[in-house]
Design a protein around this motif. Structure first.
Motif, PDB file in Angstrom:
ATOM      1  N   ILE A  91     -89.410  13.511 -40.210  1.00 39.08           N
ATOM      2  CA  ILE A  91     -89.313  13.173 -38.792  1.00 39.08           C
ATOM      3  C   ILE A  91     -87.854  12.834 -38.541  1.00 39.08           C
ATOM      4  N   LEU A  92     -87.167  13.679 -37.768  1.00 38.30           N
ATOM      5  CA  LEU A  92     -85.731  13.537 -37.536  1.00 38.30           C
ATOM      6  C   LEU A  92     -85.490  12.901 -36.176  1.00 38.30           C
ATOM      7  N   ALA A  93     -84.612  11.922 -36.118  1.00 34.75           N
ATOM      8  CA  ALA A  93     -84.246  11.263 -34.866  1.00 34.75           C
ATOM      9  C   ALA A  93     -82.762  11.484 -34.612  1.00 34.75           C
ATOM     10  N   ASP A  94     -82.447  12.085 -33.463  1.00 40.27           N
ATOM     11  CA  ASP A  94     -81.060  12.331 -33.068  1.00 40.27           C
ATOM     12  C   ASP A  94     -80.645  11.229 -32.105  1.00 40.27           C
ATOM     13  N   ALA A  95     -79.768  10.320 -32.557  1.00 44.12           N
ATOM     14  CA  ALA A  95     -79.368   9.166 -31.739  1.00 44.12           C
ATOM     15  C   ALA A  95     -78.034   9.429 -31.058  1.00 44.12           C
ATOM     16  N   ASN A 104     -80.130   2.851 -27.647  1.00 45.47           N
ATOM     17  CA  ASN A 104     -81.018   3.933 -28.055  1.00 45.47           C
ATOM     18  C   ASN A 104     -80.941   4.145 -29.567  1.00 45.47           C
ATOM     19  N   MET A 105     -79.723   4.016 -30.106  1.00 49.34           N
ATOM     20  CA  MET A 105     -79.564   4.150 -31.546  1.00 49.34           C
ATOM     21  C   MET A 105     -80.320   3.047 -32.276  1.00 49.34           C
ATOM     22  N   VAL A 106     -80.260   1.820 -31.761  1.00 49.67           N
ATOM     23  CA  VAL A 106     -80.967   0.700 -32.383  1.00 49.67           C
ATOM     24  C   VAL A 106     -82.465   0.970 -32.400  1.00 49.67           C
ATOM     25  N   THR A 107     -83.008   1.498 -31.306  1.00 45.21           N
ATOM     26  CA  THR A 107     -84.433   1.811 -31.228  1.00 45.21           C
ATOM     27  C   THR A 107     -84.824   2.807 -32.312  1.00 45.21           C
ATOM     28  N   ALA A 108     -84.006   3.851 -32.487  1.00 46.19           N
ATOM     29  CA  ALA A 108     -84.321   4.862 -33.494  1.00 46.19           C
ATOM     30  C   ALA A 108     -84.176   4.322 -34.906  1.00 46.19           C
ATOM     31  N   ALA A 109     -83.170   3.485 -35.132  1.00 45.94           N
ATOM     32  CA  ALA A 109     -82.916   2.974 -36.484  1.00 45.94           C
ATOM     33  C   ALA A 109     -84.014   2.023 -36.952  1.00 45.94           C
ATOM     34  N   ALA A 110     -84.622   1.310 -36.007  1.00 49.65           N
ATOM     35  CA  ALA A 110     -85.595   0.286 -36.379  1.00 49.65           C
ATOM     36  C   ALA A 110     -86.779   0.851 -37.160  1.00 49.65           C
ATOM     37  N   GLY A 111     -87.130   2.115 -36.940  1.00 49.31           N
ATOM     38  CA  GLY A 111     -88.276   2.690 -37.649  1.00 49.31           C
ATOM     39  C   GLY A 111     -87.902   3.748 -38.654  1.00 49.31           C
ATOM     40  N   SER A 112     -86.624   3.843 -39.029  1.00 42.13           N
ATOM     41  CA  SER A 112     -86.173   4.917 -39.916  1.00 42.13           C
ATOM     42  C   SER A 112     -86.118   4.461 -41.375  1.00 42.13           C
ATOM     43  N   HIS A 113     -86.416   5.408 -42.274  1.00 43.28           N
ATOM     44  CA  HIS A 113     -86.281   5.146 -43.710  1.00 43.28           C
ATOM     45  C   HIS A 113     -84.881   5.466 -44.205  1.00 43.28           C
ATOM     46  N   ALA A 114     -84.217   6.420 -43.549  1.00 46.64           N
ATOM     47  CA  ALA A 114     -82.879   6.842 -43.981  1.00 46.64           C
ATOM     48  C   ALA A 114     -82.020   7.105 -42.758  1.00 46.64           C
ATOM     49  N   ALA A 115     -80.719   6.890 -42.911  1.00 42.37           N
ATOM     50  CA  ALA A 115     -79.766   7.175 -41.841  1.00 42.37           C
ATOM     51  C   ALA A 115     -78.653   8.041 -42.411  1.00 42.37           C
ATOM     52  N   ILE A 116     -78.396   9.154 -41.736  1.00 43.64           N
ATOM     53  CA  ILE A 116     -77.250   9.993 -42.074  1.00 43.64           C
ATOM     54  C   ILE A 116     -76.142   9.627 -41.090  1.00 43.64           C
ATOM     55  N   VAL A 117     -75.129   8.934 -41.559  1.00 42.45           N
ATOM     56  CA  VAL A 117     -74.004   8.541 -40.709  1.00 42.45           C
ATOM     57  C   VAL A 117     -72.897   9.570 -40.899  1.00 42.45           C
ATOM     58  N   LEU A 118     -72.611  10.321 -39.832  1.00 42.48           N
ATOM     59  CA  LEU A 118     -71.625  11.389 -39.904  1.00 42.48           C
ATOM     60  C   LEU A 118     -70.229  10.885 -39.581  1.00 42.48           C
ATOM     61  N   VAL A 119     -69.244  11.492 -40.213  1.00 41.12           N
ATOM     62  CA  VAL A 119     -67.831  11.199 -39.963  1.00 41.12           C
ATOM     63  C   VAL A 119     -67.122  12.527 -39.718  1.00 41.12           C
ATOM     64  N   ASP A 120     -66.380  12.604 -38.620  1.00 34.83           N
ATOM     65  CA  ASP A 120     -65.601  13.798 -38.303  1.00 34.83           C
ATOM     66  C   ASP A 120     -64.147  13.554 -38.715  1.00 34.83           C
TER      67      ASP A 120
END
Length: 427
Positions: A91-95, A104-120
Motif C-alpha cells: 500500500i503506497l502513500a504519496d505525500a 497531509n504527510m503526518v496523516t500518511a506517516a502515522a499508519g506507515s510501516h516504511a518511509a522512503i525519504v527522497l533527496v534530489d
C-alpha cells in the motif's frame, strides 16, 4: 525447499514516500507500479495519452489525481495506490512535499510501516562541505521517525542527472548518515535511484560503486512491525453491541482491536475511566466464532460476566495497568496555520475518546538545523517542539516510544473550526 510467500499470505507493507518539493515522490510510485507490471492496459494507454510525449511517460500522473495537482505539477493531497508482487502486497502513500501540506504527510506517516525519504542532489550545493540537506528533507525524516515509522529508507534520486554519480551519491549518503546520527535515527538503507528512468527501482543498478539491492528488493524483505504481545493487554472500545440469543438475554459485546498483550477467557478486566471490574466470559471473533484467547493486533469482542456501564471511548485492560493522566508532556508537530498559544483550548482525540484540554506550556521548539531546543518557546506552522497538555479527564497514556500510537499518540483539534492543530506524541 520453502516456497516463496504469496500476496495472500504475506503481510502487506504500508509505504510512504516523503521529501522536499519536486524530489520525485509521485514519479517513484508511478515507476514502481509500471515496472512491477501493476498497471492495467487501459491505465497505461491513458497514461500515454496524457503524457506530453510518447517517449517519456509522466509517471506522476498516476498519483496526482486532483485537477489542481495536474495543473500546478505538485502533490497536494495524499494518494494511495495498491499493488502486489509474487512476494508481498503493498500500500503506497504519496505525500506532499510542500511545507504548507505537512499535515497531509503526518496523516500518511502515522499508519506507515516504511518511509522512503527522497533527496534530489541537483538542488544541493555539491561543492559545499559538509553538504547541507534541505529543511523539508530534514523535517520529513524527523517526522517519520517521531511518528513511529519502523523503516526509514533514504533514496538519492535523479542519480542520472549528475555528472559524477558515484561521488554525488557518496557525498549525499554521508550527509544523510551524519544527520541521522545527530538526530538519533537509524536508517534501514541508503541507496541511489532514478525514478524517471527506473535505475535501481526494481532492477539492481549494476555499478562498481553500489552493490546493494534495488528498492523493490529491499521493500519485499522488510518485516512488518508487530504490536507488543508481552505487555499487559488493553483494548480501546470502539463499539458496544447487544447480542440477543432468542431467550431475552442480551449480553453486551465490547468490540475493539487489542493494542498489546494477550487476553484469555476468565481473566479479570478493569474499565477505564470508571475503574469497575469484571471477568472475560467470552471472546468473539468476526462471524460469531468464539476464541479461548486473543492477542495484540486482533479485532475482537469481549463479553463480560456482568453488565457494566461501558461505552465507546472507554478502555478495557488488565487491572492496575490503565493508569490515567490529566497533565502530560508530549512532542508536538504543530499543523495549524496559526501559531500555538499557551492557554489555547482544544479537543484531544485519544483512541476513540474525545476530551477537552488546554495547552498548558510550550517548553521549547526544535531547531531543524542544529537538532537542539531553540531559545524561543514558540510553535509556528509545521514546527516541532515539546509541550505540556492539561486534559479535563484522565487518559490511559503511555510513552509513544514504548507503547506506539494506540496509547502514545493523540490529535489536538480546534473546538470552533475543527481544524487539526497538532499531532502529539507522549514523552
Amino acid at each position: 525447499m520453502p516456497q516463496e510467500p504469496t500476496p495472500a499470505t504475506h503481510a502487506a507493507l504500508r509505504v510512504l514516500t516523503a521529501g522536499s518539493v519536486d524530489d520525485g515522490k509521485s514519479t517513484l510510485i508511478g515507476r514502481l507500479l509500471l515496472d512491477a507490471q501493476a498497471l492495467m492496459t487501459d491505465q497505461l494507454d491513458a497514461l500515454r495519452q496524457r503524457s506530453a510525449t510518447g517517449d517519456t511517460l509522466e509517471l506522476a500522473l498516476l498519483t496526482d489525481g486532483l485537477e489542481a495537482e495536474r495543473e500546478q505539477g505538485i502533490t497536494i493531497d495524499v494518494a494511495h495506490r495498491y499493488f502486489a508482487t509474487p512476494r508481498r502486497k503493498f500500500i503506497l502513500a504519496d505525500a506532499p512535499g510542500h511545507e504548507q501540506y505537512t499535515r497531509n504527510m503526518v496523516t500518511a506517516a502515522a499508519g506507515s510501516h516504511a518511509a522512503i525519504v527522497l533527496v534530489d542532489p541537483t538542488k544541493l550545493d555539491l561543492r559545499r562541505r559538509p553538504l547541507q540537506l534541505l529543511p523539508q528533507t530534514r523535517r520529513h525524516l524527523l517526522l517519520a521517525h517521531r511518528l513511529g515509522v519502523a523503516h526509514l529508507i533514504l533514496a538519492v534520486n535523479k542519480i542520472d542527472a549528475v555528472a559524477d554519480a558515484a561521488a554525488t551519491f557518496g557525498a549525499v549518503a554521508e550527509a544523510l548518515q551524519t544527520f541521522s546520527a545527530q538526530a538519533g535515527l537509524k536508517p534501514t538503507a541508503v541507496l541511489p535511484i532514478s525514478a524517471l528512468h527506473g535505475h535501481n527501482v526494481t532492477q539492481r543498478l549494476g555499478v562498481p560503486w553500489y552493490q546493494g539491492p534495488s528498492l523493490l528488493e529491499l521493500l519485499e524483505t522488510l518485516p512488518v512491525p508487530k504490536p507488543p504481545r508481552e505487555e499487559p493487554w488493553s483494548l480501546p472500545v470502539q463499539w458496544v453491541q447487544r447480542d440477543g440469543d432468542g431467550t431475552g438475554h442480551q449480553p453486551r459485546i465490547h468490540w475493539g482491536r487489542l493494542t498489546a498483550g494477550r487476553v484469555r477467557v476468565g481473566e479479570e478486566v478493569q474499565v477505564h475511566p470508571s475503574g469497575q471490574r469484571a471477568r472475560v466470559a467470552a471472546i468473539r471473533h468476526h462471524g460469531g466464532t468464539e476464541l479461548a484467547q486473543a492477542q495484540a493486533g486482533q479485532s475482537v469482542g469481549l463479553v463480560l460476566d456482568r453488565a457494566l456501564d461501558v461505552s465507546r471511548g472507554d478502555w478495557l485492560g488488565a487491572p492496575q495497568t490503565l493508569l490515567g493522566q490529566r497533565r502530560f508532556a508530549a512532542t508536538a508537530a504543530w499543523l495549524d496555520e496559526e501559531p500555538a498559544i499557551v492557554g489555547q483550548r482544544a479537543w484531544l482525540r485519544h483512541g476513540h475518546r474525545w476530551v477537552q484540554a488546554r495547552l498548558a506550556a510550550i517548553e521549547h521548539r526544535l531547531d531543524l538545523d542544529t537538532l537542539q531546543p531553540a531559545g524561543d518557546a514558540q510553535l509556528a506552522p509545521n514546527d516541532l517542539g515539546r509541550v505540556v497538555i492539561e486534559a479535563a479527564e484522565p487518559l490511559p497514556l503511555r510513552p509513544f516510544a514504548s507503547a506506539g500510537p494506540e496509547r502514545g499518540a493523540l490529535l489536538m483539534v480546534d473546538p470552533g473550526t475543527h481544524r487539526t492543530l497538532a499531532a502529539l506524541l507522549v514523552a
